[in-house]
Design a protein around this motif. Structure first.
Motif, PDB file in Angstrom:
ATOM      1  N   GLY A 467       0.828  -1.204   0.000  1.00 43.68           N
ATOM      2  CA  GLY A 467       0.000   0.000   0.000  1.00 43.68           C
ATOM      3  C   GLY A 467       0.864   1.256   0.000  1.00 43.68           C
ATOM      4  N   GLU A 468       0.324   2.311  -0.547  1.00 40.50           N
ATOM      5  CA  GLU A 468       0.968   3.631  -0.556  1.00 40.50           C
ATOM      6  C   GLU A 468       2.285   3.657  -1.344  1.00 40.50           C
ATOM      7  N   ASP A 469       2.910   4.843  -1.355  1.00 41.10           N
ATOM      8  CA  ASP A 469       4.003   5.076  -2.299  1.00 41.10           C
ATOM      9  C   ASP A 469       5.366   4.752  -1.720  1.00 41.10           C
ATOM     10  N   THR A 470       6.121   3.987  -2.467  1.00 39.80           N
ATOM     11  CA  THR A 470       7.470   3.635  -2.020  1.00 39.80           C
ATOM     12  C   THR A 470       8.460   4.718  -2.443  1.00 39.80           C
ATOM     13  N   THR A 471       9.692   4.578  -2.000  1.00 38.85           N
ATOM     14  CA  THR A 471      10.783   5.451  -2.470  1.00 38.85           C
ATOM     15  C   THR A 471      11.945   4.533  -2.825  1.00 38.85           C
ATOM     16  N   GLU A 472      12.880   5.075  -3.566  1.00 39.86           N
ATOM     17  CA  GLU A 472      13.986   4.238  -4.032  1.00 39.86           C
ATOM     18  C   GLU A 472      14.782   3.647  -2.868  1.00 39.86           C
ATOM     19  N   ASP A 473      15.103   4.490  -1.882  1.00 40.38           N
ATOM     20  CA  ASP A 473      15.926   3.973  -0.778  1.00 40.38           C
ATOM     21  C   ASP A 473      15.163   2.950   0.065  1.00 40.38           C
ATOM     22  N   LEU A 474      13.872   3.165   0.235  1.00 45.19           N
ATOM     23  CA  LEU A 474      13.061   2.186   0.986  1.00 45.19           C
ATOM     24  C   LEU A 474      13.063   0.837   0.260  1.00 45.19           C
ATOM     25  N   LEU A 475      12.872   0.893  -1.035  1.00 45.58           N
ATOM     26  CA  LEU A 475      12.846  -0.353  -1.809  1.00 45.58           C
ATOM     27  C   LEU A 475      14.193  -1.061  -1.736  1.00 45.58           C
ATOM     28  N   ILE A 476      15.282  -0.307  -1.866  1.00 47.04           N
ATOM     29  CA  ILE A 476      16.610  -0.948  -1.813  1.00 47.04           C
ATOM     30  C   ILE A 476      16.823  -1.602  -0.449  1.00 47.04           C
ATOM     31  N   ARG A 477      16.526  -0.862   0.608  1.00 44.82           N
ATOM     32  CA  ARG A 477      16.738  -1.425   1.949  1.00 44.82           C
ATOM     33  C   ARG A 477      15.858  -2.655   2.161  1.00 44.82           C
ATOM     34  N   TRP A 478      14.643  -2.593   1.636  1.00 45.58           N
ATOM     35  CA  TRP A 478      13.744  -3.740   1.837  1.00 45.58           C
ATOM     36  C   TRP A 478      14.242  -4.959   1.051  1.00 45.58           C
ATOM     37  N   LEU A 479      14.708  -4.707  -0.167  1.00 50.68           N
ATOM     38  CA  LEU A 479      15.258  -5.822  -0.955  1.00 50.68           C
ATOM     39  C   LEU A 479      16.454  -6.435  -0.239  1.00 50.68           C
ATOM     40  N   GLU A 480      17.196  -5.596   0.484  1.00 53.74           N
ATOM     41  CA  GLU A 480      18.380  -6.104   1.182  1.00 53.74           C
ATOM     42  C   GLU A 480      18.007  -7.065   2.318  1.00 53.74           C
ATOM     43  N   LEU A 481      16.772  -6.998   2.790  1.00 56.12           N
ATOM     44  CA  LEU A 481      16.273  -8.056   3.673  1.00 56.12           C
ATOM     45  C   LEU A 481      15.651  -9.169   2.818  1.00 56.12           C
ATOM     46  N   GLY A 482      14.915  -8.768   1.789  1.00 53.55           N
ATOM     47  CA  GLY A 482      14.197  -9.742   0.946  1.00 53.55           C
ATOM     48  C   GLY A 482      15.107 -10.746   0.262  1.00 53.55           C
ATOM     49  N   ILE A 483      16.374 -10.397   0.057  1.00 53.78           N
ATOM     50  CA  ILE A 483      17.259 -11.372  -0.596  1.00 53.78           C
ATOM     51  C   ILE A 483      17.437 -12.628   0.256  1.00 53.78           C
ATOM     52  N   PHE A 484      17.087 -12.558   1.532  1.00 53.28           N
ATOM     53  CA  PHE A 484      17.241 -13.733   2.388  1.00 53.28           C
ATOM     54  C   PHE A 484      15.942 -14.538   2.526  1.00 53.28           C
ATOM     55  N   THR A 485      14.791 -13.945   2.204  1.00 54.42           N
ATOM     56  CA  THR A 485      13.531 -14.658   2.471  1.00 54.42           C
ATOM     57  C   THR A 485      13.187 -15.573   1.292  1.00 54.42           C
ATOM     58  N   PRO A 486      12.721 -16.784   1.596  1.00 53.58           N
ATOM     59  CA  PRO A 486      12.464 -17.749   0.511  1.00 53.58           C
ATOM     60  C   PRO A 486      11.594 -17.161  -0.604  1.00 53.58           C
ATOM     61  N   LEU A 487      10.507 -16.505  -0.247  1.00 55.60           N
ATOM     62  CA  LEU A 487       9.715 -15.800  -1.262  1.00 55.60           C
ATOM     63  C   LEU A 487      10.288 -14.392  -1.358  1.00 55.60           C
ATOM     64  N   MET A 488      10.764 -14.029  -2.541  1.00 56.36           N
ATOM     65  CA  MET A 488      11.345 -12.684  -2.717  1.00 56.36           C
ATOM     66  C   MET A 488      10.540 -11.990  -3.819  1.00 56.36           C
ATOM     67  N   ARG A 489       9.533 -11.252  -3.395  1.00 59.89           N
ATOM     68  CA  ARG A 489       8.592 -10.688  -4.369  1.00 59.89           C
ATOM     69  C   ARG A 489       8.381  -9.204  -4.129  1.00 59.89           C
ATOM     70  N   ASN A 490       8.542  -8.433  -5.163  1.00 57.17           N
ATOM     71  CA  ASN A 490       8.223  -7.008  -5.154  1.00 57.17           C
ATOM     72  C   ASN A 490       6.780  -6.894  -5.651  1.00 57.17           C
ATOM     73  N   HIS A 491       5.886  -6.457  -4.765  1.00 54.87           N
ATOM     74  CA  HIS A 491       4.464  -6.385  -5.149  1.00 54.87           C
ATOM     75  C   HIS A 491       3.871  -5.089  -4.626  1.00 54.87           C
ATOM     76  N   SER A 492       2.959  -4.494  -5.389  1.00 50.35           N
ATOM     77  CA  SER A 492       2.355  -3.231  -4.953  1.00 50.35           C
ATOM     78  C   SER A 492       0.921  -3.129  -5.450  1.00 50.35           C
ATOM     79  N   ALA A 493       0.198  -2.221  -4.828  1.00 48.45           N
ATOM     80  CA  ALA A 493      -1.233  -2.078  -5.111  1.00 48.45           C
ATOM     81  C   ALA A 493      -1.468  -1.126  -6.277  1.00 48.45           C
ATOM     82  N   MET A 494      -2.554  -1.389  -6.947  1.00 53.38           N
ATOM     83  CA  MET A 494      -3.012  -0.479  -7.988  1.00 53.38           C
ATOM     84  C   MET A 494      -3.176   0.924  -7.381  1.00 53.38           C
ATOM     85  N   GLY A 495      -2.809   1.929  -8.122  1.00 54.06           N
ATOM     86  CA  GLY A 495      -3.016   3.297  -7.628  1.00 54.06           C
ATOM     87  C   GLY A 495      -1.841   3.850  -6.842  1.00 54.06           C
TER      88      GLY A 495
END
Ligand code: GLC
Length: 697
Positions: A467-495
């Motif tokens: 939900g709501e709007d991401t930013t580049e640094d937030l996405l990078i930091r989140w991916l840096e945790l997501g690289i360890f989780t078995p499901l690694m999915r970037n997903h977002s809501a319409m709008g």
């Protein structure tokens, strides 16, 4: 040791697969109890009616578990309610999310595990009302209480996990990166996503297809205007090494001529109202019926429909809206309209205004609506609210059982939004509709151990935030945790703001960070498989590994990830580093890419560690290894025959690498292991079939 107490006449959830003898039974109506009755139950005192049990909590006692829930790794201090809900705001004030995961462990002066196997609502007051008391309240008669005892928390978890059966194992490609968005409307939209990743050499294995691919949101249909030759499109994507992963929703659209609807009505496989008519409510497609997944025949029938997509080459799915979410029922809408109408033209004072607002907001997921329909279960007809927490579980079980019939040799990817313990045998879960908030990176981390305790190993959050709007640094930091989780999915809501990496400027960092996931796959896949096959956890609170270290118990933002590694992601805006606690001496690798890193040995204790936006911190335990490949642009394209080892060898390190074909259902830990040994002098040896070439980094 496991003790089992039966209260009243429980609905059989089939969460437990092992036969556990009953230590005692209690039936309120017959006023009869066995084996010491309620007084014989260890740790707890029971209420007269046998529905509430409680025990004191000492200073320093921690409570771990309860799967998918808000707040800390240690759940003490808050109240949780197992009642699966489509609750999109994962705020600290929430008591329930999409799953019902009724297992927890008290760790402190005493160590014991508790599983409340109950299909109905259960409240866990873990020191909320009274900081020094834990109490559990079951809404209605009929549940089974398991108490597990051992000196080690991890062993309690293993014992529990053995009792509930082996966790679901997805195909290996499902450990690759997935790009998803509610709003990819056509084959062209998806092709564009794939083209961009391939052109920029940013790894990608799958693209999720959200509800937009369907024809008017009808399950098991594909909109032929947007996907003119779907099977051909699936083939084309497979040539690009991309798996498409369509969504399936719980509600079946009411529409004449739609075969899933017509067949379900004819066979009587939808949930019914008290008068025997099919229950109707509104979700994405407008009016829908719910498949009665608690009826084994209906479950088999619904699962069978997945063949429509399997036959077109699909190998993975996600099951959604299966709490089940209800946008509205017409009865309740009428009540709302009437009430709101009554206010028209009146002088609305504060009380009326609040009432008006509450009424207007009561439309979706209205509790009374869940009392309006029934299931035809093996135990007879039962009203939905009494077995509410089992719906998502059984919808995903419908799919899982069908895959076993339809694809007996091949692993099919499936993950669900709603779940109950038991579903972990059939599929994974994602953590639902989070938000693009920094605090939700931490929440993602904090949910992992509780979910692992309850058997959910294949899991991950919507990276970047749904939900709501991401930013580049937030996405990078989140991916840096997501690289360890078995499901690694970037997903977002319409709008919301689009959040594919190419919406932002720093492609190189995205390529490197996602590339690290692919580099770490030999380790992550091995650790996942070992956890699954040994009924163990992949992500552990520090306290589980360092039970003697009182400081470890207070660490809420670091985890042990598999046997060799501790992770400590940066989750604060603008931070270029963070404080980290090391329970023992470790070697820090600061990874910028699979080829670019620096290392440093840190002594036990507290440190401030620098981590710029493009840097991932990995801490290796003494005498441990992390095998890494050079990565690749898709899972099957990574070269696992030559590995480099992150290492911290003081004496000798031995690592068992799990390397199977990644596709077949038959898994054999012994057969697929390579043993890598590194001696103090740096000598590397490998043993086992098809051992990769290994060298130190
Ligand atoms: C639900 C799901 C979300 C999905 C949306 C549309 O909110 O949780 O992931 O994108 O429905 O299908």
């Amino acid at each position: 040791m496991i003790q089992k107490y039966r209260f009243g006449c429980p609905f059989e959830t089939e969460a437990v697969t092992e036969t556990v003898p009953c230590t005692g039974t209690y039936d309120r109506h017959e006023q009869e109890s066995a084996a010491g009755g309620l007084d014989g139950i260890p740790y707890f005192s029971m209420s007269e009616d046998g529905r509430e049990f409680s025990c004191p909590l000492e200073d320093g006692d921690a409570v771990y578990g309860l799967g998918e829930n808000v707040r800390g790794i240690n759940k003490r201090g808050w109240k949780y309610v197992s009642s699966c809900i489509d609750g999109s705001r994962h705020l600290e004030s929430r008591h329930s999310l999409y799953g019902a995961h009724n297992f927890f462990v008290v760790d402190g002066h005493r160590r014991f595990g508790v599983f409340v196997d109950a299909a109905q609502k259960v409240e866990f007051d873990l020191g909320y009302t009274d900081r020094r008391r834990l109490s559990v309240k079951v809404e209605e008669d009929g549940f089974v209480l398991y108490i597990l005892e051992n000196d080690s928390v991890r062993e309690i978890v293993r014992e529990f996990r053995r009792m509930i059966g082996r966790s679901y194992i997805p195909p290996r490609w499902a450990f690759g990166y997935c790009q998803s968005r509610w709003g990819y409307k056509s084959a062209e939209d998806i092709e564009e996503v794939v083209r961009r990743h391939r052109e920029d050499h940013v790894p990608l294995d799958s693209v999720c297809m959200d509800i937009d691919y369907m024809e008017r949101y009808k399950d098991f249909t594909v909109d032929s205007r947007r996907f003119p030759d779907f099977a051909e499109f699936v083939r084309k994507m497979r040539k690009e090494h991309i798996h498409l992963v369509p969504i399936i929703d719980a509600g079946v659209k009411v529409e004449e001529g739609y075969p899933v609807y017509e067949e379900g009505v004819e066979k009587g496989y939808f949930c019914k109202r008290e008068d025997g008519s099919d229950f109707v409510c509104g979700v994405w497609p407008g009016r829908v019926h719910f498949p009665d997944v608690l009826n084994p025949k209906a479950r088999e029938w619904f699962g069978g429909w997945y063949h429509v997509l399997l036959d077109q080459g699909i190998e993975g799915f996600w099951n959604d809206m299966n709490e089940p979410a209800i946008f509205y029922t017409e009865d309740h809408l009428e009540e709302v309209f009437d009430k709101l109408e009554a206010y028209r033209g009146t002088n609305i004072g504060i009380d009326e205004f609040f009432d008006w607002q509450k009424t207007a907001e009561s439309v979706d997921n209205y509790p009374d609506d869940y009392k309006k329909f029934y299931h035809q279960s093996p135990a007879g007809r039962i009203r939905h609210d009494k077995v509410h927490n089992l719906f998502g579980y059984n919808m995903t079980r419908a799919a899982g059982e069908a895959f076993e019939r339809l694809e007996p040799d091949k692993r099919i990817l499936i993950y669900s939004r709603s779940s109950y313990i038991g579903m972990h045998r059939y599929g994974g879960i994602w953590m639902g509709d989070n938000h693009s908030w920094w605090s939700h990176i931490l929440l993602n981390l904090q949910m992992l151990p509780g979910l692992n305790m309850c058997g959910f190993l294949y899991t991950g959050a919507d990276l970047g935030g749904f939900g709501e709007d991401t930013t580049e640094d937030l996405l990078i930091r989140w991916l840096e945790l997501g690289i360890f989780t078995p499901l690694m999915r970037n997903h977002s809501a319409m709008g919301t703001r689009r959040q594919e990496y190419y919406q932002f400027g720093d492609t190189e960092t995205f390529r490197n960070v996602i590339g690290l996931r692919y580099g770490l796959l030999p380790y992550l896949y091995s650790e996942f498989m070992k956890a699954a096959l040994a009924d163990d956890m992949m992500f552990l609170p520090l306290a589980f590994v360092y039970p003697e270290d009182p400081e470890a118990a207070g660490v809420e933002d670091q985890l042990m990830a598999g046997e060799s590694m501790m992770i400590a992601p940066v989750y604060r805006q603008n931070a270029s580093g963070r404080y980290v606690y090391l329970p023992e001496e470790m070697k820090l690798y600061r990874l910028r890419s699979v080829d670019d890193m620096d290392e440093e040995v840190l002594h036990a204790g507290h440190h401030y560690v620098k981590a710029e936006l493009n840097e991932v911190l990995v801490f290796i335990r003494p005498d441990h290894l992390v095998p890494m490949s050079r990565g690749g642009e898709w899972e099957a394209g990574t070269d696992s025959s030559r590995l480099r080892l992150l290492h911290f060898v003081k004496d000798q390190a031995v690592y068992d690498l799990y390397n199977d074909d990644g596709y077949s259902r038959k898994v054999d830990l012994e057969q697929s292991l390579t043993r890598i040994t590194v001696e103090r002098d740096g000598t590397v040896r490998t043993e086992g079939a098809e051992a990769p070439e290994c060298r130190l980094i």
